[in-house]
Write an enzyme that holds these catalytic residues in place. Structure first.
Site, PDB file in Angstrom:
ATOM      1  N   GLN A 159       0.836  -1.203   0.000  1.00 18.98           N
ATOM      2  CA  GLN A 159       0.000   0.000   0.000  1.00 18.98           C
ATOM      3  C   GLN A 159       0.866   1.246   0.000  1.00 18.98           C
ATOM      4  O   GLN A 159       1.610   1.486   0.955  1.00 18.98           O
ATOM      5  CB  GLN A 159      -0.903  -0.034   1.234  1.00 18.98           C
ATOM      6  CG  GLN A 159      -1.657   1.249   1.492  1.00 18.98           C
ATOM      7  CD  GLN A 159      -2.550   1.148   2.726  1.00 18.98           C
ATOM      8  OE1 GLN A 159      -3.566   0.467   2.710  1.00 18.98           O
ATOM      9  NE2 GLN A 159      -2.165   1.826   3.793  1.00 18.98           N
ATOM     10  N   GLY A 160       0.817   2.029  -1.057  1.00 17.36           N
ATOM     11  CA  GLY A 160       1.635   3.237  -1.147  1.00 17.36           C
ATOM     12  C   GLY A 160       0.843   4.475  -0.784  1.00 17.36           C
ATOM     13  O   GLY A 160       0.422   5.232  -1.660  1.00 17.36           O
ATOM     14  N   TYR A 161       0.619   4.664   0.519  1.00 15.09           N
ATOM     15  CA  TYR A 161      -0.129   5.839   0.982  1.00 15.09           C
ATOM     16  C   TYR A 161       0.803   6.834   1.683  1.00 15.09           C
ATOM     17  O   TYR A 161       0.932   7.977   1.275  1.00 15.09           O
ATOM     18  CB  TYR A 161      -1.241   5.433   1.953  1.00 15.09           C
ATOM     19  CG  TYR A 161      -2.457   4.749   1.343  1.00 15.09           C
ATOM     20  CD1 TYR A 161      -2.501   4.400  -0.007  1.00 15.09           C
ATOM     21  CD2 TYR A 161      -3.572   4.457   2.128  1.00 15.09           C
ATOM     22  CE1 TYR A 161      -3.620   3.765  -0.551  1.00 15.09           C
ATOM     23  CE2 TYR A 161      -4.693   3.832   1.587  1.00 15.09           C
ATOM     24  CZ  TYR A 161      -4.710   3.479   0.255  1.00 15.09           C
ATOM     25  OH  TYR A 161      -5.817   2.862  -0.256  1.00 15.09           O
ATOM     26  N   SER A 162       1.455   6.372   2.768  1.00 14.27           N
ATOM     27  CA  SER A 162       2.217   7.302   3.620  1.00 14.27           C
ATOM     28  C   SER A 162       3.438   7.861   2.904  1.00 14.27           C
ATOM     29  O   SER A 162       4.011   7.222   2.016  1.00 14.27           O
ATOM     30  CB  SER A 162       2.705   6.574   4.874  1.00 14.27           C
ATOM     31  OG  SER A 162       1.622   6.202   5.665  1.00 14.27           O
ATOM     32  N   GLU A 211     -12.750  -5.431   7.814  1.00 15.82           N
ATOM     33  CA  GLU A 211     -11.306  -5.520   7.996  1.00 15.82           C
ATOM     34  C   GLU A 211     -10.901  -5.300   9.455  1.00 15.82           C
ATOM     35  O   GLU A 211      -9.971  -5.914   9.957  1.00 15.82           O
ATOM     36  CB  GLU A 211     -10.643  -4.489   7.077  1.00 15.82           C
ATOM     37  CG  GLU A 211      -9.196  -4.178   7.369  1.00 15.82           C
ATOM     38  CD  GLU A 211      -8.306  -5.397   7.328  1.00 15.82           C
ATOM     39  OE1 GLU A 211      -8.685  -6.405   6.703  1.00 15.82           O
ATOM     40  OE2 GLU A 211      -7.231  -5.349   7.949  1.00 15.82           O
ATOM     41  N   GLU A 222      -4.478   8.601  18.117  1.00 14.13           N
ATOM     42  CA  GLU A 222      -4.841  10.014  18.280  1.00 14.13           C
ATOM     43  C   GLU A 222      -5.774  10.463  17.155  1.00 14.13           C
ATOM     44  O   GLU A 222      -6.751  11.190  17.401  1.00 14.13           O
ATOM     45  CB  GLU A 222      -3.589  10.892  18.320  1.00 14.13           C
ATOM     46  CG  GLU A 222      -2.812  10.807  19.624  1.00 14.13           C
ATOM     47  CD  GLU A 222      -2.109   9.470  19.826  1.00 14.13           C
ATOM     48  OE1 GLU A 222      -1.831   8.780  18.822  1.00 14.13           O
ATOM     49  OE2 GLU A 222      -1.868   9.088  20.985  1.00 14.13           O
TER      50      GLU A 222
END
Lengths: 391, 369
Positions: free
Chosen positions: A130-133, A249, A375
């Site tokens: 997963q290429g998100y961050s 999930e 958070e």
């Protein structure tokens, strides 16, 4: 009280019980012993034969619709499969293909994309990440900067992705990239691309975690060309598409298994080390066990409501906050039970079994940071549930 | 998250909310306290007329034939509106009486409102940990005679009768006795929320054969079940108080401004409230679950001990946040948050406080792995 994960507060119907028995027998006979109860992380190549076995049995993607090779399973059946696999200490297949991008492709992909990508995800032949961050976009994901510019039939991608689980093993990445830098709000300028990890201009570097293994990686994109047909959903629709991950999930990632295992080990270990004679230790154990009792009830309650499509918006964040905090505190207590042995690198033997206390403690850092920090989840509840005003 | 309720349960919950809103509230609790009344007779009468005391009594014995899940729906609003009345105590006694054939007179008196009968049990974790307390009995001239003291019995001073456990050399007896009969003395002490509890002392107290409700293991089991039900139901009321405190606090921080912004816009305060909210959600699921399995014996005493400990702890934390975020007004008798706090203190301490029940949980789960 019976602390067995499969029976306390279980909602098994007669049908579920039969399914559980069937799964339990099959898992006992088929789970590869060399993968069970391993202290080290099982990397995707090592996991592949096991994934393939589950696939052949028809149990790799219980939650997928039958037409795509899934079981069309109920949420309870999914939980049962998960519980019976973790019961014998076996790993479950990685979620990035089966649980994250698979369901998104099923919902938002073209027929061509479905035919091309779903079979490999199902069988485990293709590994996904997963290429998100990004370095500057963690909790504030909408601020991501990796840029994709359309050039004829291709997007040209430049930028940097980070904290990508299995990035260095993956064949494919589903990435969120910026296609409109002027968009207001910022998330309206984001597109999802499916990127071949062998593309020229793409460099992958593993990152070593506190635990000592390379769970994630970073990727550098230098004019990486991605065919236009690898865009998932429409241009600038990436944020919406990413939100299509099935709510179910949460029931595997948020499962109370860590706390269950750690507290049971803490009891055993404390008797071995003498920590058990300390009333302070026992009181802390009791407090956590009571929290676990509560969380088990919440978890089963949530599953029931989710199945009835009546789960409130607070459910996923509550599972994240309550479950994550409990798992970490349980790992902390396991460290206390171990005494001076706790920080040792070697395993501690525990009535025929072994436990690596420090390694478990490190591993638990993940649960309060990965896929939305506690958070961020607190802020979600604060805004959407408690309806507290913005600053 | 709420339980999925059927239509009958929804109606019951709605009517309970209405009745408690009408017959309860912090202002009413304050004025009861100030007038020195330990319980709200008017509210209890309304509940009795609605059939609530007989919630868990089978229909053939004149009850509603419902279970602990329905009792939950009645008790949660009682906590929410700080209604101080022995509904739980009466319902628990009615449940215990209805499981014996010889109890028609006592059960009728209780359900008709002629007698208030409350449990005066010395159960495990029920009242006070000092093991020297409790009633013991011996047979004298063919008659059972009891003596001893059970302290901290809620509503004792107002009660007309008690459900008691008497240990004899042979076996334990569960009895329903007349509190006004010779040899029974009650000394009461007030609590901070206006309620009272009392010591019930029996001296040379004769118990007629028809007052014996159960004997031996049956008596022990039923007394434990009553004690469990009291701890469970009190936890539900505590949850109701917490819901109320949460609502009150949220309203306050949404409107009260400091530094030019509503208090509720400060993240440090938001996250504290969220943590309280998460704890309440977990408690609600736990109580729903225990109530739903209680009637068929599926709720282990350890679960109930854990639930009481956790609800008592969370109520302390919820009210701490509530009082703190109200600032100075929260320290006044004029504001309702303090009424909720005092009520939570009393219910938290009643039938085993956090540490008592947490210790009990530890003992009950000790033998495991």
């Amino acid at each position: 009280m019976n602390w067995d994960i499969a029976s306390l507060f279980s909602d098994d119907t007669a049908e579920d019980r039969q399914f559980r028995a069937e799964v339990r027998d099959w898992v006992r006979d088929n789970a590869p012993p060399e993968l069970c109860h391993q202290r080290h992380r099982i990397a995707p190549p090592e996991l592949k034969p096991w994934h393939h076995k589950l696939y052949e049995r028809g149990w790799a993607a219980p939650h997928w619709p039958k037409q795509y090779g899934g079981m069309g399973a109920t949420l309870m059946q999914q939980i049962i499969l998960f519980e019976e696999i973790v019961r014998v200490g076996a790993p479950t297949p990685y979620p990035h293909g089966l649980n994250f991008i698979g369901p998104i492709i099923i919902q938002a992909g073209t027929e061509e994309q479905k035919a091309r990508f779903l079979p490999g995800i199902l069988s485990g032949d293709s590994t996904w990440c997963q290429g998100y961050s990004e370095a500057g976009a963690g909790s504030d994901l909408a601020s991501l900067q990796t840029r994709a510019v359309l050039d004829g039939d291709h997007f040209v991608v430049n930028g940097h992705k980070m904290w990508t689980t299995n990035g260095h093993y993956a064949d494919w990445m589903f990435a969120l990239v910026r296609t409109d830098p002027e968009a207001k709000p910022r998330h309206a300028g984001i597109t999802m691309l499916l990127i071949d990890m062998k593309s020229p201009g793409l460099t992958v570097r593993p990152i070593q975690t506190l635990k000592g293994d390379s769970e994630f990686a970073e990727e550098f994109f230098d004019n990486v060309r991605v065919p236009k047909e690898n865009m998932l959903g429409g241009l600038n629709q990436g944020w919406r598409i990413a939100g299509m991950v099935l709510g179910g999930e949460r029931f595997t990632t948020g499962h109370p298994r860590y706390a269950l295992v750690y507290l049971r080990q803490a009891r055993q270990l404390a008797k071995q080390t003498g920590a058990w004679d300390d009333p302070g230790f026992r009181h802390r154990l009791t407090t956590l066990e009571i929290d676990l009792l509560g969380f088990l009830a919440y978890y089963r309650h949530a599953a029931k409501l989710h199945s009835a499509k009546a789960a409130p918006v607070s459910m996923a964040p509550v599972i994240k906050i309550a479950g994550g905090t409990l798992a970490q505190r349980s790992a902390d207590l396991l460290m206390q039970a171990a005494g001076a042995q706790g920080p040792m690198i070697d395993d501690i033997s525990l009535s025929g079994d072994a436990v690596n206390v420090a390694s478990e403690l490190f591993e638990m850092r993940r649960v309060s940071v990965g896929s939305g920090t506690t958070e961020v989840n607190r802020t979600i509840i604060s805004k959407r549930v408690l309806e507290l005003p913005d600053a | 998250m709420d339980e999925l309720l059927n239509d009958e349960q929804k109606q019951l919950r709605d009517s309970a909310m209405r009745l408690c809103a009408e017959k309860g509230g912090a202002k009413r609790a304050r004025s009861l306290r100030d007038s020195g009344q330990e319980l709200d007779r008017d509210a209890l009468d309304a509940m009795r007329e609605a059939g609530w005391l007989a919630t868990m009594v089978p229909e053939e014995r004149g009850g509603l034939g419902l279970g602990a899940s329905e009792l939950y729906l009645l008790l949660e609003p009682m906590g929410r509106y700080a209604v101080i009345a022995p509904l739980l105590e009466s319902a628990a006694v009615a449940w215990a009486l209805a499981r014996s054939d010889n109890t028609d007179p006592a059960l009728s008196r209780l359900l008709d409102g002629k007698s208030l009968i409350v449990p005066a049990l010395q159960g495990d974790g029920c009242n006070f940990r000092n093991a020297t307390q409790g009633f013991i009995g011996h047979v004298e001239d063919g008659k059972l005679v009891a003596k001893g003291t059970v302290p901290f019995v809620p509503f004792a001073a107002s009660a007309d009768g008690f459900l008691i456990e008497v240990a004899t050399s042979g076996e334990t007896m569960l009895c329903v006795v007349d509190g006004k009969a010779p040899g029974c003395a009650v000394s009461a002490a007030r609590n901070v929320d206006g309620s009272a509890s009392g010591s019930v002392t029996l001296t040379n107290f004769s118990i007629a054969p028809d007052a014996v409700v159960a004997k031996g293991d049956d008596a022990l089991d039923r007394a434990s079940a009553v004690a469990d039900l009291l701890a469970l139901g009190t936890s539900v009321q505590l949850l109701g108080i917490c819901e109320s405190a949460m609502t009150m606090t949220l309203e306050h921080v949404r409107t009260r401004k400091q530094f030019g912004h509503p208090l509720g816009s400060f993240q440090a305060l938001q996250h504290r409230l969220v943590d309280n909210y998460v704890d309440l959600e977990v408690n609600r699921s736990l109580l729903h679950r225990i109530c739903s399995v209680w009637s068929d014996g599926g709720a282990a005493p350890a679960m109930i001990a854990g639930a009481k400990a956790r609800n008592a702890r969370v109520s302390t934390e919820m009210l701490r946040t509530g009082l703190q975020l109200h600032g100075a007004i929260g320290y006044t008798d004029e504001h309702d948050i303090g009424i909720l706090w005092k009520h939570a203190l009393v219910l938290g301490a009643r039938y085993g406080n956090e540490l008592t029940q947490s210790d009990r949980f530890a003992r009950l789960t000790m033998e495991e792995a």
